[in-house]
Design an enzyme around this catalytic site. Structure first.
Site, PDB file in Angstrom:
ATOM      1  NE  ARG A  51      -1.805  -2.226   2.899  1.00  0.00           N
ATOM      2  CZ  ARG A  51      -1.698  -3.507   2.527  1.00  0.00           C
ATOM      3  NH1 ARG A  51      -2.489  -3.989   1.619  1.00  0.00           N
ATOM      4  NH2 ARG A  51      -0.807  -4.299   3.080  1.00  0.00           N
ATOM      5  CB  THR A  52       3.617   2.529   2.126  1.00  0.00           C
ATOM      6  OG1 THR A  52       2.921   2.282   3.343  1.00  0.00           O
ATOM      7  CG2 THR A  52       4.375   3.840   2.249  1.00  0.00           C
ATOM      8  CE  LYS A  80      26.304  -4.180  -8.622  1.00  0.00           C
ATOM      9  NZ  LYS A  80      26.524  -3.295  -9.780  1.00  0.00           N
ATOM     10  NE  ARG A 101       7.555   0.952   4.586  1.00  0.00           N
ATOM     11  CZ  ARG A 101       6.304   0.485   4.696  1.00  0.00           C
ATOM     12  NH1 ARG A 101       6.031  -0.759   4.375  1.00  0.00           N
ATOM     13  NH2 ARG A 101       5.355   1.269   5.132  1.00  0.00           N
ATOM     14  CG  HIS A 129       4.309   4.313   8.369  1.00  0.00           C
ATOM     15  ND1 HIS A 129       4.455   5.125   7.260  1.00  0.00           N
ATOM     16  CD2 HIS A 129       3.820   3.132   7.910  1.00  0.00           C
ATOM     17  CE1 HIS A 129       4.086   4.453   6.180  1.00  0.00           C
ATOM     18  NE2 HIS A 129       3.695   3.249   6.548  1.00  0.00           N
TER      19      HIS A 129
END
Length: 352
Positions: A51-52, A80, A101, A129
């Protein structure tokens, strides 16, 4: 440029402005199509998201912008060994705004210190959040018509629940709000969050069962028990089925209760509850697109600067094992003192 790391970065007037504009955009989306033509959103998602991530992408596309980024660090140079600073430094020269995120707490704050464009915190570990909270505020405005004088029950993982922490930090600014904290003792809300509530002169009550809490509530905010935040499967299994909202428990709830959930749901809400008009969590997910459209517009219109609070203590190490400073060891060690004089990490807010 202005970042959104924590909703504390915005005044209550700004929050109200963003919420009301989101409501306006949802009512008249055609008026905002093409507003950000030629602009680019970078999405750096070091953790899985549905959703986000997709609501940010949808928001930017509806505004006429474009998207770059990754949703799996293993498909980027992170695999890497590239550090957070180098990734953000490069991508922020390609994008006009970045949503990030990350599993480490304080990662968004660390990114903002080196970025060449505004950073939006799309979730940093179990810390915060803020864009989910904007979604929650827009949903409550739609469903309740106001953001004050509400009794809000927060149920489930209150220890690691970043959506819970961000929602509390926003709702304490509106008069008359009261919090009922429903959790096991193992997943109770962190002490620093209790201090934030008390220092705001808001009331809170700790309760161990949904049955006791439900009759008192205007809003119930359900959360899942997050497997990814536990150090062992055994600890997770002890907690996962403690709280379950079903149709039988719903008989105890007021007729005007509003049930929110940041999603994804696992088994903490029975599927049958979806048919109850008091369950608005799917509407909530839809409101998230308009909340993020409003936020992106607001951020790109600002020319104010967000700075890191505190001072550098070169020899001091954050006690939080999940803090970004534990893995990105080049970061300067910023700490600040809270209202009680306790030393706190400027990245993850952990009390020392």
């Amino acid at each position: 440029m202005k970042h959104l790391i924590d909703l504390d970065d915005f005044s209550i007037q700004e929050l109200d402005q963003i919420v009301h504009k989101a409501v306006e955009i949802e009512a008249h989306p055609e008026a905002y199509y093409g507003k950000l033509s030629g602009k680019i959103l970078g999405t750096l998602f070091y953790e899985p998201s549905t959703r986000t991530q997709m609501s940010f992408q949808t928001a930017m596309l509806k505004l006429g912008g474009q998207i770059i980024g990754f949703d799996n660090p293993q498909t980027s140079s992170v695999s890497k060994g590239e550090n957070l600073k180098d990734t953000v430094k490069v991508i922020s020269n390609y994008a006009d705004v970045i949503a990030i995120r990350h599993p480490s707490e304080g990662a968004a704050k660390a990114a903002s210190l080196v970025a060449e464009c505004p950073i939006i915190n799309a979730g940093d570990g179990g810390h915060l959040h803020p864009t989910q909270t904007l979604t929650d505020l827009v949903t409550l405005m739609h469903e309740k018509g106001h953001l004050d004088h509400l009794t809000i029950g927060l149920c489930g993982d209150l220890k690691f629940g970043r959506t819970v922490h961000s929602l509390i930090k926003a709702m304490i600014h509106y008069p008359g709000n009261k919090f009922i904290l429903i959790s096991t003792k193992e997943l109770t809300i962190p002490d620093y969050m209790k201090k934030i509530i008390l220092n705001s002169n808001c009331e809170y009550e700790e309760i161990s069962t949904l049955e006791e809490a439900l009759p008192k509530l205007d809003v119930l905010y359900m959360t899942r028990i997050q497997r990814e935040r536990f150090e062992s499967k055994e600890e997770y299994l002890k907690q996962k089925d403690v709280y379950r909202l079903d149709t039988q428990k719903m008989r105890l709830a007021p007729e005007d209760l509003c049930i929110l959930h940041p999603l994804p749901r696992v088994d903490e809400i029975e599927i049958a509850v979806d048919d109850d008009p008091r369950a608005v969590y799917f509407k909530q997910a839809n409101h998230g697109v308009y909340a993020r459209m409003s936020l992106i517009l607001h951020i790109l219109e600002q020319n104010t600067q967000t700075s890191i609070k505190g001072e550098i203590y070169p020899e001091k190490i954050c006690s939080n094992s999940r803090c970004i400073t534990q893995s990105e060891t080049y970061l300067k060690r910023y700490f600040y003192r809270d209202k009680d004089g306790v030393m706190c990490c400027s990245y993850c807010d952990a009390h020392e």
